[in-house]
Design an enzyme around this catalytic site. Structure first.
Site, PDB file in Angstrom:
ATOM      1  N   LYS A   1      22.595 -10.755  19.722  1.00 55.86           N
ATOM      2  CA  LYS A   1      23.440  -9.578  19.516  1.00 55.86           C
ATOM      3  C   LYS A   1      22.573  -8.400  19.105  1.00 55.86           C
ATOM      4  O   LYS A   1      21.961  -8.417  18.032  1.00 55.86           O
ATOM      5  CB  LYS A   1      24.480  -9.826  18.421  1.00 55.86           C
ATOM      6  CG  LYS A   1      25.467  -8.667  18.351  1.00 55.86           C
ATOM      7  CD  LYS A   1      26.331  -8.694  17.110  1.00 55.86           C
ATOM      8  CE  LYS A   1      25.697  -7.999  15.944  1.00 55.86           C
ATOM      9  NZ  LYS A   1      25.487  -6.559  16.138  1.00 55.86           N
TER      10      LYS A   1
ATOM     11  N   CYS B   1      10.943  -1.443   8.805  1.00 55.05           N
ATOM     12  CA  CYS B   1      11.062  -2.351   7.658  1.00 55.05           C
ATOM     13  C   CYS B   1       9.762  -2.404   6.863  1.00 55.05           C
ATOM     14  O   CYS B   1       9.781  -2.592   5.657  1.00 55.05           O
ATOM     15  CB  CYS B   1      11.477  -3.737   8.114  1.00 55.05           C
ATOM     16  SG  CYS B   1      10.497  -4.344   9.462  1.00 55.05           S
TER      17      CYS B   1
ATOM     18  N   GLU C   1      14.995   0.762  -0.939  1.00 52.09           N
ATOM     19  CA  GLU C   1      14.578   1.082   0.424  1.00 52.09           C
ATOM     20  C   GLU C   1      15.422   2.268   0.908  1.00 52.09           C
ATOM     21  O   GLU C   1      16.652   2.197   0.898  1.00 52.09           O
ATOM     22  CB  GLU C   1      14.830  -0.140   1.312  1.00 52.09           C
ATOM     23  CG  GLU C   1      14.310   0.021   2.710  1.00 52.09           C
ATOM     24  CD  GLU C   1      14.536  -1.230   3.566  1.00 52.09           C
ATOM     25  OE1 GLU C   1      15.589  -1.861   3.441  1.00 52.09           O
ATOM     26  OE2 GLU C   1      13.635  -1.540   4.364  1.00 52.09           O
TER      27      GLU C   1
ATOM     28  N   GLU D   1      14.008 -11.695   8.545  1.00 56.82           N
ATOM     29  CA  GLU D   1      13.004 -10.632   8.420  1.00 56.82           C
ATOM     30  C   GLU D   1      13.762  -9.433   7.888  1.00 56.82           C
ATOM     31  O   GLU D   1      14.564  -8.833   8.603  1.00 56.82           O
ATOM     32  CB  GLU D   1      12.371 -10.388   9.801  1.00 56.82           C
ATOM     33  CG  GLU D   1      11.029  -9.734   9.714  1.00 56.82           C
ATOM     34  CD  GLU D   1      11.134  -8.244   9.806  1.00 56.82           C
ATOM     35  OE1 GLU D   1      11.198  -7.606   8.742  1.00 56.82           O
ATOM     36  OE2 GLU D   1      11.167  -7.726  10.929  1.00 56.82           O
TER      37      GLU D   1
HETATM   38  P1  NAI Z   1      22.427  -4.474   8.943  1.00 56.98           P
HETATM   39  O1  NAI Z   1      21.609  -5.473   8.268  1.00 56.98           O
HETATM   40  O2  NAI Z   1      23.856  -4.340   8.547  1.00 56.98           O
HETATM   41  O3  NAI Z   1      22.410  -4.696  10.517  1.00 56.98           O
HETATM   42  C1  NAI Z   1      21.460  -5.442  11.229  1.00 56.98           C
HETATM   43  C2  NAI Z   1      22.165  -6.308  12.260  1.00 56.98           C
HETATM   44  O4  NAI Z   1      22.997  -7.258  11.599  1.00 56.98           O
HETATM   45  C3  NAI Z   1      23.099  -5.548  13.194  1.00 56.98           C
HETATM   46  O5  NAI Z   1      23.031  -6.143  14.473  1.00 56.98           O
HETATM   47  C4  NAI Z   1      24.458  -5.781  12.582  1.00 56.98           C
HETATM   48  O6  NAI Z   1      25.513  -5.679  13.509  1.00 56.98           O
HETATM   49  C5  NAI Z   1      24.328  -7.201  12.087  1.00 56.98           C
HETATM   50  N1  NAI Z   1      25.224  -7.554  10.981  1.00 56.98           N
HETATM   51  C6  NAI Z   1      25.799  -6.744  10.065  1.00 56.98           C
HETATM   52  N2  NAI Z   1      26.541  -7.464   9.202  1.00 56.98           N
HETATM   53  C7  NAI Z   1      26.419  -8.758   9.566  1.00 56.98           C
HETATM   54  C8  NAI Z   1      26.934  -9.985   9.051  1.00 56.98           C
HETATM   55  N3  NAI Z   1      27.707 -10.027   7.979  1.00 56.98           N
HETATM   56  N4  NAI Z   1      26.595 -11.135   9.664  1.00 56.98           N
HETATM   57  C9  NAI Z   1      25.780 -11.131  10.733  1.00 56.98           C
HETATM   58  N5  NAI Z   1      25.278  -9.995  11.271  1.00 56.98           N
HETATM   59  C10 NAI Z   1      25.582  -8.825  10.693  1.00 56.98           C
HETATM   60  O7  NAI Z   1      21.737  -3.084   8.785  1.00 56.98           O
HETATM   61  P2  NAI Z   1      22.446  -1.646   8.840  1.00 56.98           P
HETATM   62  O8  NAI Z   1      23.731  -1.620   8.126  1.00 56.98           O
HETATM   63  O9  NAI Z   1      22.494  -1.237  10.222  1.00 56.98           O
HETATM   64  O10 NAI Z   1      21.419  -0.797   8.005  1.00 56.98           O
HETATM   65  C11 NAI Z   1      21.561  -0.716   6.596  1.00 56.98           C
HETATM   66  C12 NAI Z   1      20.228  -0.782   5.922  1.00 56.98           C
HETATM   67  O11 NAI Z   1      19.584  -1.982   6.265  1.00 56.98           O
HETATM   68  C13 NAI Z   1      19.245   0.277   6.323  1.00 56.98           C
HETATM   69  O12 NAI Z   1      19.440   1.461   5.640  1.00 56.98           O
HETATM   70  C14 NAI Z   1      17.965  -0.374   5.971  1.00 56.98           C
HETATM   71  O13 NAI Z   1      17.711  -0.221   4.601  1.00 56.98           O
HETATM   72  C15 NAI Z   1      18.206  -1.817   6.281  1.00 56.98           C
HETATM   73  N6  NAI Z   1      17.696  -2.235   7.589  1.00 56.98           N
HETATM   74  C16 NAI Z   1      16.538  -2.936   7.625  1.00 56.98           C
HETATM   75  C17 NAI Z   1      16.001  -3.298   8.836  1.00 56.98           C
HETATM   76  C18 NAI Z   1      14.734  -4.060   8.927  1.00 56.98           C
HETATM   77  O14 NAI Z   1      14.117  -4.070   9.980  1.00 56.98           O
HETATM   78  N7  NAI Z   1      14.333  -4.772   7.915  1.00 56.98           N
HETATM   79  C19 NAI Z   1      16.619  -2.914  10.089  1.00 56.98           C
HETATM   80  C20 NAI Z   1      17.882  -2.235   9.937  1.00 56.98           C
HETATM   81  C21 NAI Z   1      18.358  -1.901   8.725  1.00 56.98           C
END
Ligand code: NAI
Length: 777
Positions: free
Chosen positions: A190, A297, A392, A263
């Site tokens: 996804k 990240c 972050e 990650e």
């Molecule tokens: P997120 O962690 O919510 O989203 C990442 C992925 O997880 C997306 O595909 C989302 O649809 C999916 N997702 C969301 N909730 C889920 C759940 N309960 N179960 C399974 N999958 C789920 O990140 P978001 O909200 O887009 O960004 C928020 C913060 O997260 C950012 O401000 C940043 O601090 C951090 N982030 C860190 C990343 C990294 O590479 N370590 C990448 C993206 C965001």
């Protein structure tokens, strides 16, 4: 006019890349997308709009997956998996290679589509994201080719659920899909809801490559779809995203037997020593924190600069920031593009506006009037505990504080709950190679930053998650050892009554910090054998766990000892056990009422010797990454490991877990076999005579069910293993979500202790840190 004057007065001319081809591709698809399931696109359903963050224009409409869609994707992947695995590595390699070639052929289309969808500068998608994605498929085509010869004991996991974020949409897809496919798994992936377009273009590439249907399935939608994938009948979840969602996934998969790699986020330090090449360090910072608008990240988001040069460094940095160009991501001249979505922009604004500490400098650049743009920002003069030094931000915002000594730099760098990456700048190679191992991070860049390659594993420690992507170590996340595992059988203690065999009261104590300790609660229980009462053992409680963990944490110097020394001590333990072999064998037979004691003691001695043999040989690697320099893959101990030892093999189970952990420099807190604890309490007498430093091995006796929670919740425990015959997997993995410690639990299956699992233990007892060291002029 001087050259300097020309540079200062020269107007900047835009160099836009055309969006025509990418927009035409979207039109060709009807601007509406379904999912890619079982080799074909489904009809578009109810969904949501995907917008260009630079101008707010709608690019396409995507479908929100339903439960039925996710089920169909998992079913297709399940059906396709045996044949995909069965075609062998060489067969799979050809498909991976074909995908790599097609990614290369369509690289410009991918780059433009990525920049339109995500807002990242075209220079980055063109020169970094897309080439690295290709490289990942080429590299893993090679891994598929080599699987049978180099990993003869490994087999695929089955179906992998993969959930990726929006910051590197195609690259994260490649990091997930390439190794999974190479090792014979099939996938349901996804993409993030903001950025699904290149994943859908990738699906089209899979079709063009003739990939068998069902091997790659892509479903679109928001977090609710992610939750459905996590709950589905898959064998593994691989997730990249925020730490909070990672923690929820850890809880949701607890005890399910699904493999998990996470990650997650970071607040990576960027350390500049006073002897650094300052101009290079400034250019490095541009890449560290303004690359991809800081939505990385491993962004070097926390500047730590040595006090003597801080003022000069900050002045130069502000001047450099003021020269950065922010604007249309498709313009090849711009340095900083658009933030992915208005929601993310709002988050960044709120975090920065909510801060009153230090001094904030926004780059003096022109921002486009519309779209999600945020200026490069520097906040100086923060204290290590200020929220912005810890949280972050995930935007183009750098925070900074100063340090005086290298020791202080390490302390500040490690003063975070994260541990993904770190950068350090110094011209002194001694200092660099002294500091790099001391940093709590999975990746360290010396005099460079944000370097990535498929050959060098990427991933973090602490709350940045676990598992590696890339390199040999990344393959472990997509394979398991071949062979069937037996179901776990609870082992009950022998019960009895009557007078003790031996009239003298023998109550074995706990072994904590190199000393015998009475249990905190003051309770003990009898241990019976078939022939009568054999003695008593203390019942440890959570305070004893705390004491043992404190002792283990205090023995950190063990991690700094040499493999040679650790080997000597393990050999010594083996010899001392050997000298008392009969006595131990007898004891085991009496407790278990069986006659396997002698064989068990002999196998335990062998495990000690094998771990000793490995102590100075389980080396890292030097990766030939495509830079002028090397990436040193160093194996480091995990730290403090808590283990619930096997009930059925009272000595061998304990030794099999302890010896490799200790050989790698870890300290351990071992909960002895619950029904047959006396072999463990006899064993600490062997430890006492074998020069094992206090605190390196701690042994508790008592109820596994009571000890599991405190061990798994303790913040100073870095990993928890459970081989107990009570299945405590779910409780442990759920509790471990707190600080995202590593777990290795038996999930209702049993290891066969007569087999030597030392290699698996060595792997579980180490983390790989990749230290990138460029060299040359
Ligand atoms: P997120 O962690 O919510 O989203 C990442 C992925 O997880 C997306 O595909 C989302 O649809 C999916 N997702 C969301 N909730 C889920 C759940 N309960 N179960 C399974 N999958 C789920 O990140 P978001 O909200 O887009 O960004 C928020 C913060 O997260 C950012 O401000 C940043 O601090 C951090 N982030 C860190 C990343 C990294 O590479 N370590 C990448 C993206 C965001």
């Amino acid at each position: 006019m001087t050259v300097k004057e020309i540079f200062e007065t020269m107007d900047y001319g835009p160099a836009p890349e055309s969006a025509a081809e990418a927009l035409a591709w979207l039109v060709d698809q009807g601007d509406r997308f379904g999912h890619f399931i079982d080799g074909a696109f489904t009809a578009p359903g109810d969904g949501f709009e995907s917008r260009n963050p630079a101008d707010g224009e709608v690019l396409a409409t995507l479908t929100q997956a339903t439960q039925a869609d996710v089920d169909a994707a998992v079913t297709a992947a399940r059906k396709a998996q045996p044949k995909w695995a069965g075609m062998g590595g060489a067969g799979r390699a050809r498909y991976l290679y074909a995908i790599a070639r097609l990614l290369q052929k369509h690289s410009r289309l991918f780059a433009v589509l990525e920049s339109l969808d995500n807002g990242k500068p075209i220079r980055e998608s063109r020169d970094i994201d897309i080439p690295l994605a290709q490289r990942h498929f080429y590299y893993h085509a090679g891994m598929a080719q080599l699987m049978e010869s180099e990993l003869p004991e490994a087999e695929p996991l089955g179906v992998c659920g993969q959930i990726i974020p929006w910051n590197f949409p195609l690259l994260m897809l490649s990091w997930k899909i390439a190794p999974a496919l190479a090792m014979g798994n099939t996938v349901v992936l996804k993409p993030a809801e903001y950025t699904s377009l290149t994943a859908l273009l990738f699906a089209d590439i899979c079709r063009q490559a003739g990939l068998p249907k069902g091997v790659v399935n892509i479903v679109t939608g928001n977090g609710a779809v992610g939750e459905m994938i996590v709950a589905a009948e898959v064998d593994k979840i691989a997730f990249t995203g925020s730490t909070s969602v990672g923690r929820r996934i850890r809880e949701a998969t607890a005890g399910s037997g699904k493999e998990l790699t996470l990650e997650l986020g970071g607040k990576s330090p960027y350390i500049v020593f006073d002897d650094a090449d300052i101009d290079s360090a400034i250019e490095g910072l541009v890449d560290a924190i303004w690359f991809n608008q800081g939505q990385v990240c491993c962004a070097g988001s926390r500047l730590l600069v040595q006090e003597g040069i801080a003022e000069r460094f900050h002045d130069k940095l502000r001047a450099r920031m003021d020269g950065l160009r922010v604007g249309n991501p498709l313009d090849k001249c711009i340095d900083v593009g658009a933030v992915v979505d208005p929601v993310q922009l709002q988050t960044i604004r709120e975090l920065v506006d909510g801060n009153t500490a230090g001094h904030t400098h926004h780059a003096a650049c022109d921002l486009p009037e519309n779209g999600c743009f945020y200026p490069p920002t520097l906040i100086t003069g923060l204290a290590p505990s200020d929220p912005l030094m810890q949280e972050e931000i995930f935007g183009p915002v750098l925070v900074s504080c100063t340090f005086r000594t290298p020791g202080e730099a390490v302390e500040l760098a490690n003063n975070t709950r994260y541990g993904l990456a770190a950068t350090l700048w110094t011209e002194n190679v001694n200092l660099a190679l002294d500091i790099a191992p001391k940093l709590a991070a999975g990746v360290v860049w010396v005099n460079a930053t944000n370097l990535f390659d498929a050959a060098a594993g990427f991933g973090g420690v602490r709350e940045s998650g676990f598992g590696r992507e890339g390199g040999w170590e990344g393959l472990a996340a997509y394979t398991r050892p071949k062979g069937k595992r037996a179901a776990l059988k609870p082992v009950e203690p022998v019960t009895g009554d009557g007078a003790p065999v031996d009239p003298i009261d023998r109550t074995a104590k706990l072994y904590v910090g190199g000393k015998q300790a009475r249990p905190d609660g003051g309770y003990s229980r009898p241990v019976w054998g078939k022939s009568g009462l054999l003695g008593h053992v203390g019942l440890a409680n959570r305070k004893d766990v705390r004491n043992a963990v404190e002792a283990a944490a205090g023995a950190a110097a063990w991690s700094k000892t040499t493999g040679h020394l650790r080997a000597q001590i393990l050999y010594y333990i083996g010899e001392n056990l050997s000298a008392r072999a009969d006595e131990f064998a007898h004891r085991i037979d009496k407790m278990t009422g069986k006659r396997g004691g002698a064989a068990e003691v002999e196998a335990s001695i062998q495990r000690l010797f094998t771990a000793a043999a490995w102590a100075d040989k389980y080396d890292g690697q030097v990766h030939g990454v495509p830079i002028r320099g090397v990436a040193l893959a160093m194996k480091e101990p995990v730290g403090v490991i808590g283990a619930l030892c096997a009930d059925e093999a009272p000595l061998l189970g304990l030794v099999s877990a302890m010896a490799p952990a200790v050989a790698m420099g870890n300290r351990v807190v071992l909960a002895a076999s619950e029904p047959y604890p006396l072999a463990a309490t006899d064993f600490y007498q062997v430890l006492e005579t074998s020069d094992v430093p206090a605190g390196v091995v701690n042994i508790l006796t008592g109820s596994h069910a009571e000890l599991a929670g405190p061990l798994a919740k303790h913040l100073n425990v870095d990993a928890v293993w459970s081989f107990s015959s009570s299945d405590l997997s779910e409780e442990i993995e759920r509790a471990a979500a707190g600080n995202l410690k590593r777990t290795w639990v038996n999930n209702a299956t049993a290891l066969d202790w007569s087999q030597d699992h030392t290699r698996r233990f060595l792997q579980a007892a180490t983390e790989v840190k990749n230290v990138w060291v460029p060299y040359g002029e």
